[in-house]
Each structure stands twice: as structure tokens, then as C-alpha cells.
Design a protein around this motif. Structure first.
Motif, PDB file in Angstrom:
ATOM      1  N   PHE A  54      29.767  38.149 -26.414  1.00  0.00           N
ATOM      2  CA  PHE A  54      28.503  37.025 -26.561  1.00  0.00           C
ATOM      3  C   PHE A  54      29.079  35.663 -26.355  1.00  0.00           C
ATOM      4  N   GLU A  55      30.580  35.371 -26.337  1.00  0.00           N
ATOM      5  CA  GLU A  55      30.851  34.181 -25.856  1.00  0.00           C
ATOM      6  C   GLU A  55      30.841  34.371 -24.959  1.00  0.00           C
ATOM      7  N   THR A  56      31.032  35.731 -23.569  1.00  0.00           N
ATOM      8  CA  THR A  56      30.967  35.039 -22.171  1.00  0.00           C
ATOM      9  C   THR A  56      30.086  34.498 -22.187  1.00  0.00           C
ATOM     10  N   ALA A  57      29.224  35.918 -21.951  1.00  0.00           N
ATOM     11  CA  ALA A  57      27.127  35.328 -22.312  1.00  0.00           C
ATOM     12  C   ALA A  57      26.724  33.797 -22.798  1.00  0.00           C
ATOM     13  N   ARG A  58      27.339  33.087 -23.633  1.00  0.00           N
ATOM     14  CA  ARG A  58      27.211  32.365 -24.129  1.00  0.00           C
ATOM     15  C   ARG A  58      27.327  31.128 -23.434  1.00  0.00           C
ATOM     16  N   THR A  59      28.245  31.577 -21.922  1.00  0.00           N
ATOM     17  CA  THR A  59      29.135  29.775 -21.754  1.00  0.00           C
ATOM     18  C   THR A  59      28.468  29.908 -20.031  1.00  0.00           C
TER      19      THR A  59
END
Length: 61
Positions: free
Chosen positions: A11-16
Motif C-alpha cells: 500500500f505504501e508503494t502504491a500510494r507513492t
């Protein structure tokens, strides 16, 4: 590749990395699948959507 890959890290990777348009497109696609499955519960339509989800790499069960 990270050895400790978790849902949170994805999720963090997708968010960025994803743009707002990409997120919106993904959500609209998911909503279209859900709408189709809710209103087209004919076995043939359901099986076709089930096979499509697997073909698209979406785990459904």
C-alpha cells in the motif's frame, strides 16, 4: 526485491507511485466488476466474470 514484503508495504508503494487517475481507474474497474456480478447472476455471466478475474490476476476466493 524486499524480503519482508507485506500488504502494508505494498500500500505504501502504491500510494507513492500511483497517480490519482490510476487509482480512480482501478476503483472504477472494481466497481464495474462488482456491479456486473450483482446484477448478472446468470451462471454463464458469473462464470465468465470469474474466469476474467482469474485471467486478470485477481484472486476471488
Amino acid at each position: 526485491m524486499e524480503t519482508n514484503d507485506t500488504v502494508h508495504s505494498r500500500f505504501e508503494t502504491a500510494r507513492t507511485e500511483l497517480t490519482a487517475l490510476q487509482v480512480e481507474t482501478g476503483l472504477l474497474f472494481a466497481a464495474a466488476i462488482a456491479f456486473t456480478l450483482i446484477f448478472l447472476q446468470e451462471p454463464l455471466a458469473h462464470d465468465a466474470m470469474h474466469n476474467f478475474r482469474h485471467g486478470a490476476g485477481i484472486v476471488c476466493h
